[in-house]
Motif scaffolding. Structure first.
Motif, PDB file in Angstrom:
ATOM      1  N   UNK A  87      70.711  54.922   1.450  1.00 54.44           N
ATOM      2  CA  UNK A  87      70.876  55.620   2.724  1.00 54.44           C
ATOM      3  C   UNK A  87      72.350  55.805   3.080  1.00 54.44           C
ATOM      4  N   UNK A  88      73.214  55.087   2.396  1.00 51.82           N
ATOM      5  CA  UNK A  88      74.655  55.217   2.617  1.00 51.82           C
ATOM      6  C   UNK A  88      75.279  56.231   1.667  1.00 51.82           C
ATOM      7  N   UNK A  89      74.426  56.974   0.969  1.00 50.03           N
ATOM      8  CA  UNK A  89      74.959  57.924   0.000  1.00 50.03           C
ATOM      9  C   UNK A  89      75.534  57.216  -1.200  1.00 50.03           C
ATOM     10  N   UNK A  90      76.525  57.842  -1.829  1.00 49.34           N
ATOM     11  CA  UNK A  90      77.091  57.230  -3.039  1.00 49.34           C
ATOM     12  C   UNK A  90      77.813  55.923  -2.737  1.00 49.34           C
ATOM     13  N   UNK A  91      78.206  55.704  -1.472  1.00 51.10           N
ATOM     14  CA  UNK A  91      78.858  54.449  -1.093  1.00 51.10           C
ATOM     15  C   UNK A  91      77.914  53.273  -1.323  1.00 51.10           C
ATOM     16  N   UNK A  92      76.611  53.533  -1.209  1.00 46.55           N
ATOM     17  CA  UNK A  92      75.637  52.470  -1.434  1.00 46.55           C
ATOM     18  C   UNK A  92      75.664  51.939  -2.852  1.00 46.55           C
ATOM     19  N   UNK A  93      76.212  52.724  -3.778  1.00 43.14           N
ATOM     20  CA  UNK A  93      76.304  52.249  -5.158  1.00 43.14           C
ATOM     21  C   UNK A  93      77.251  51.063  -5.288  1.00 43.14           C
ATOM     22  N   UNK A  94      78.166  50.937  -4.358  1.00 47.45           N
ATOM     23  CA  UNK A  94      79.056  49.768  -4.368  1.00 47.45           C
ATOM     24  C   UNK A  94      78.231  48.502  -4.193  1.00 47.45           C
ATOM     25  N   UNK A  95      77.272  48.572  -3.259  1.00 49.97           N
ATOM     26  CA  UNK A  95      76.377  47.436  -3.045  1.00 49.97           C
ATOM     27  C   UNK A  95      75.571  47.150  -4.299  1.00 49.97           C
ATOM     28  N   UNK A  96      75.033  48.193  -4.900  1.00 49.75           N
ATOM     29  CA  UNK A  96      74.262  48.010  -6.126  1.00 49.75           C
ATOM     30  C   UNK A  96      75.103  47.382  -7.229  1.00 49.75           C
ATOM     31  N   UNK A  97      76.352  47.814  -7.322  1.00 49.78           N
ATOM     32  CA  UNK A  97      77.249  47.282  -8.350  1.00 49.78           C
ATOM     33  C   UNK A  97      77.450  45.785  -8.180  1.00 49.78           C
ATOM     34  N   UNK A  98      77.757  45.349  -6.959  1.00 44.97           N
ATOM     35  CA  UNK A  98      78.059  43.945  -6.734  1.00 44.97           C
ATOM     36  C   UNK A  98      76.826  43.059  -6.857  1.00 44.97           C
TER      37      UNK A  98
END
Length: 213
Positions: free
Chosen positions: A147-158
């Protein structure tokens, strides 16, 4: 925490007494110049700084076996030994450090008793799990990171990094508990250092002014 201090102290300790080029040669043999900040300038600077701090004793009269000028040889002091084991234990438990710190710790893990090594690694897993829980509980939107767009991938990465790091650590614990490797107090451990004059197949070959000191 910087990996270079642990790497240099550990390399000197494995030799008992070593000059700067030996330390550099060992670290290049281990590939540390590729996965850490253990570049020649950093190595020689660390040796001099830790000698000033009382962690290493500098023997100024050691002659060069290659026939060149005398070289300074370094040896851990009592304070240096304490610092080495402090850094080693921290490197194995600190889940929020760079990967080079953990790599350095794993390289010297057999200097600890087997039971302590396992306990430290379990502490590492606890830290990663607590961090993961805090992240997913407080920072993940109800609709998911997407829901945060591509910024949410940072969460997925960590989160993915925490999961894979914990799984790797569990695998190492299983191998250690099953009897892998020789730890402190169990006999002669594997020591991957080069003998004086032994050819290093992984040396960079790049000269540095500190090599002859």
């Amino acid at each position: 925490m910087s990996a270079i201090r642990l790497l240099v102290l550990g390399a000197v300790r494995q030799h008992g007494r070593a000059h700067g080029y030996q330390v550099r040669n060992d670290l290049e043999y281990w590939g540390a110049h590729e996965w850490s900040n253990a570049k020649p300038g950093s190595i020689y600077h660390a040796l001099k700084q830790m000698a000033k701090q009382g962690l290493l004793h500098a023997h100024e009269t050691a002659p060069s076996t290659a026939g060149g000028p005398p070289r300074t040889e370094y040896e851990l002091t009592g304070q240096g030994t304490e610092e080495y084991f402090t850094l080693l234990r921290e490197s194995l438990t600190a889940y929020d450090e760079k990967l080079d710190v953990l790599s350095a710790g794993v390289g010297f893990i057999v200097d600890l008793p087997r039971e302590e090594a396992v306990a430290l690694l379990k502490e590492r897993i606890r830290g990663m799990q607590e961090w993961r829980s805090s992240v997913t509980e407080y920072y993940t939107p109800e609709e998911g990171p997407e829901s945060l767009g591509h910024i949410g991938e940072i969460m997925n990465l960590w989160v993915s990094s925490a999961d894979s790091g914990a799984e790797w650590t569990r695998g190492l614990i299983r191998r250690i508990e099953a009897g892998a490797y020789t730890f402190a107090g169990e006999g002669e451990p594997f020591v991957g250092v080069l003998a004086e004059g032994e050819e290093n197949p992984y040396a960079t070959g790049e000269p540095h002014e500190g090599d002859s000191r």
